[in-house]
Design a protein around this motif. Structure first.
Motif, mmCIF file in Angstrom:
data_model
loop_
_atom_site.group_PDB
_atom_site.id
_atom_site.type_symbol
_atom_site.label_atom_id
_atom_site.label_comp_id
_atom_site.label_asym_id
_atom_site.label_seq_id
_atom_site.Cartn_x
_atom_site.Cartn_y
_atom_site.Cartn_z
ATOM 1 N N ASN A 137 2.443 5.141 -6.984
ATOM 2 C CA ASN A 137 2.924 3.907 -6.375
ATOM 3 C C ASN A 137 1.773 3.187 -5.694
ATOM 4 O O ASN A 137 1.024 3.797 -4.911
ATOM 5 N N ILE A 139 0.962 0.287 -3.075
ATOM 6 C CA ILE A 139 1.677 -0.449 -2.031
ATOM 7 C C ILE A 139 0.696 -1.207 -1.147
ATOM 8 O O ILE A 139 -0.485 -0.857 -1.053
ATOM 9 N N SER A 140 1.193 -2.245 -0.508
ATOM 10 C CA SER A 140 0.368 -3.016 0.416
ATOM 11 C C SER A 140 -0.073 -2.124 1.556
ATOM 12 O O SER A 140 0.728 -1.387 2.147
ATOM 13 N N ASP A 141 -1.354 -2.181 1.870
ATOM 14 C CA ASP A 141 -1.909 -1.377 2.951
ATOM 15 C C ASP A 141 -2.838 -2.269 3.769
ATOM 16 O O ASP A 141 -3.171 -3.382 3.381
ATOM 17 N N VAL A 145 -5.030 -1.665 -0.563
ATOM 18 C CA VAL A 145 -3.897 -1.057 -1.256
ATOM 19 C C VAL A 145 -3.825 0.423 -0.916
ATOM 20 O O VAL A 145 -4.847 1.092 -0.748
ATOM 21 N N LYS A 214 -0.553 -3.668 -10.684
ATOM 22 C CA LYS A 214 0.410 -4.220 -9.729
ATOM 23 C C LYS A 214 -0.308 -5.209 -8.819
ATOM 24 O O LYS A 214 -1.407 -4.933 -8.341
ATOM 25 N N VAL A 216 -0.760 -6.798 -5.369
ATOM 26 C CA VAL A 216 -0.529 -6.334 -4.002
ATOM 27 C C VAL A 216 -1.190 -7.320 -3.038
ATOM 28 O O VAL A 216 -2.307 -7.787 -3.280
ATOM 29 N N GLY A 364 3.310 3.164 6.791
ATOM 30 C CA GLY A 364 4.670 2.941 7.273
ATOM 31 C C GLY A 364 4.901 3.381 8.698
ATOM 32 O O GLY A 364 6.055 3.441 9.153
#
Length: 397
Positions: A137, A139-141, A145, A214, A216, A364
Motif C-alpha cells: 500500500n 499512502i500519503s506520508d 509517501v 499510485k 500520492v 496515522g
C-alpha cells in the motif's frame, strides 16, 4: 629383535600405505563402481508459496551419497538442490509463478554415479513477490509517501520505489531490503503536491513482480516551534536534581551542552521514568530527534543516556499527571551503529551521537498537544535519566 623390526615395518606401512590388512580407521579413496544407484520412490509433494516440499523413499544402495533435484524456475534459469542420504525430503524453491513445474530427482552415490531421473510435478502457490505486491500500500506520508508491506512468509525481498517523471519514464528512488512480516518504509523530501510513485518487488532468485503506480499527495511537514514549548511539571513527572541548570526546559533550549538530568541521589527511584512537554500547538507528529550527552567520550552510548523508551500523547492531560488521558504512540530504541560493547566507540558511533538520533512516528498517529517521553532503560543499565535535546516535526492541526 628381528620380530620387533617386522612389527615396526608393518606399522609404518599401515600408516603410509594402508597395508598389513588391519583397519586403523584411516580414510581410503572412494571407489567408483560405475553402477548407478536405484531410483527414489514413494514421492509426495506439499506445495507452498513459491516453494514445494518433496518427500520420498531413498533407495537401499550401500554407497548412496545424496539426493539431487534439478529444475527450471524461468526459461533458461536452472536450480539444483541436494539433500543428504539421511534425509527423506528436500525443498525446491525460487519459483516466480503459481503454475506447474517439472522437477527431476536423482539418487547419487559416492562415485557421483546418478540414477535415471524421477520426474515430479510441483505446483507452488503464489510466490512472495506477487503476494507482497498485491498487499503493498502506498499512502500519503509526511514529505512524501509511506510504503506499507505485508510479507506473511518472511521471504527475503527487495521493494524498489520509483517516481514517474515528466517524460513518462521511471526514476528509481530507493530499494528497501526486508524479510520482516510487516514493515513501513518512507520516501521523503517532497512538497505537498501530487506525485505518481511506483513500486515493484524482487527476490533473491531474480523473480520480479509487476509494477504498481499510485498518485500520492505528500503531507506538509514542519518543525515544531520550540519557543512555544513549556514544561507542565505534573506531580508524577520525574524531577530534576537542579531545575535551573538541568530542568525539563533544557530539552528544547537548542543546546546539547545541557539538558534534562533526573534526580540521582534517591535509590528508590527506578525505571520507568518520564517527562512531559506541552508543545504549545496541536500537531500530528511525523518524526523526532533526540540528542545524547556527548561532552565526554565516555558518555557516548553509555552513561545515563536514554536507550529504550515510549512516546505517549494527550490533548487533555489530568492536572494530577495520571495516565488516564494519555495514548500510547510508539516504542523506540537507541541503536549504536557499531554494535560494540559500552565504552567502545567508532567514528560512526560518535557521529551519530553528535548528529542526533532520528525516530519515525507510526503512520496515522493522532494529533496531540502534549507528549510524554517515558524512558524504560538507559545505556548504563540503571540510575538516573538524561535527555540533552529533542526536536519534533509534524503537521499542525
Amino acid at each position: 629383535m628381528k620380530k620387533l623390526s617386522i612389527i615396526t615395518t608393518c606399522f609404518i606401512v599401515l600408516l603410509y600405505l594402508g597395508g598389513c590388512k588391519e583397519d586403523l580407521g584411516i580414510s581410503k579413496p572412494l571407489v567408483n563402481d560405475g553402477a548407478a544407484p536405484g531410483l527414489v520412490s514413494g514421492v509426495s509433494v506439499t506445495n507452498r508459496p513459491g516453494t514445494a516440499k518433496i518427500v520420498y523413499q531413498i533407495p537401499g544402495d550401500n554407497d548412496l551419497s545424496y539426493i539431487k533435484a534439478e529444475y527450471e524456475i524461468r526459461p533458461g534459469v536452472f536450480r539444483e538442490v541436494k539433500s543428504s542420504k539421511t534425509n527423506d525430503s528436500l525443498i525446491v524453491d525460487g519459483f516466480g509463478q503459481a503454475k506447474e513445474y517439472q522437477v527431476k530427482l536423482y539418487a547419487v552415490d559416492n562415485g557421483e554415479n546418478k540414477s535415471d531421473p524421477v520426474i515430479v510435478t510441483v505446483n507452488p502457490t503464489l510466490p512472495p513477490v506477487i503476494t507482497i505486491l498485491n498487499s503493498l500500500n502506498l499512502i500519503s506520508d509526511f514529505g512524501g509517501v509511506g510504503v506499507v508491506t505485508n510479507n506473511p512468509t518472511g521471504a527475503e525481498v527487495a521493494v524498489v520505489m520509483v517516481e514517474k517523471v515528466a517524460n513518462g519514464s521511471d526514476k528509481t528512488l530507493n530499494t528497501f531490503y526486508t524479510r520482516s512480516k510487516n514493515e513501513v518504509f518512507n520516501i521523503r523530501g517532497y512538497k505537498p503536491e501530487p506525485v505518481v510513485f511506483g513500486a515493484y518487488v524482487r527476490d533473491k532468485f531474480g523473480n520480479v513482480s509487476d509494477m504498481i503506480y499510485k498518485e500520492v499527495t505528500p503531507i506538509e511537514e514542519v518543525r515544531l516551534d520550540r519557543f512555544l514549548f513549556s514544561a507542565p511539571l505534573f506531580p508524577n513527572d520525574m524531577k530534576s536534581f537542579d531545575e535551573g541548570s538541568w530542568g525539563v526546559a533544557k530539552i528544547w533550549d537548542n543546546s546539547t551542552w545541557s539538558g534534562f538530568h533526573s534526580i540521582y541521589d534517591d535509590p528508590t527511584i527506578l525505571f520507568p521514568q518520564w517527562v512531559s512537554i506541552n508543545l504549545g500547538v496541536k500537531a500530528q507528529l511525523s518524526r523526532f530527534k533526540l540528542f545524547q550527552r556527548t561532552a565526554d567520550e565516555s558518555f557516548i552510548f553509555s552513561h545515563f543516556n536514554i536507550r529504550t523508551f515510549e512516546i505517549w500523547g494527550s490533548n487533555n492531560p489530568s492536572p494530577d499527571g495520571n495516565w488516564d488521558n494519555w495514548v500510547f504512540m510508539g516504542r523506540f530504541e537507541s541503536i549504536k551503529p557499531s554494535g560494540l560493547p559500552v565504552g567502545q566507540n567508532t567514528a560512526e558511533d560518535r557521529a551519530k551521537a553528535n548528529d542526533g538520533e532520528d525516530y519515525t512516528m507510526p503512520i496515522g498517529s493522532p494529533a496531540v498537544s502534549y507528549i510524554r517521553i517515558k524512558a524504560l532503560s538507559n545505556w548504563s543499565g540503571g540510575g538516573f535519566l538524561q535527555i540533552m535535546e529533542a526536536q519534533f516535526w509534524g503537521n499542525l492541526q
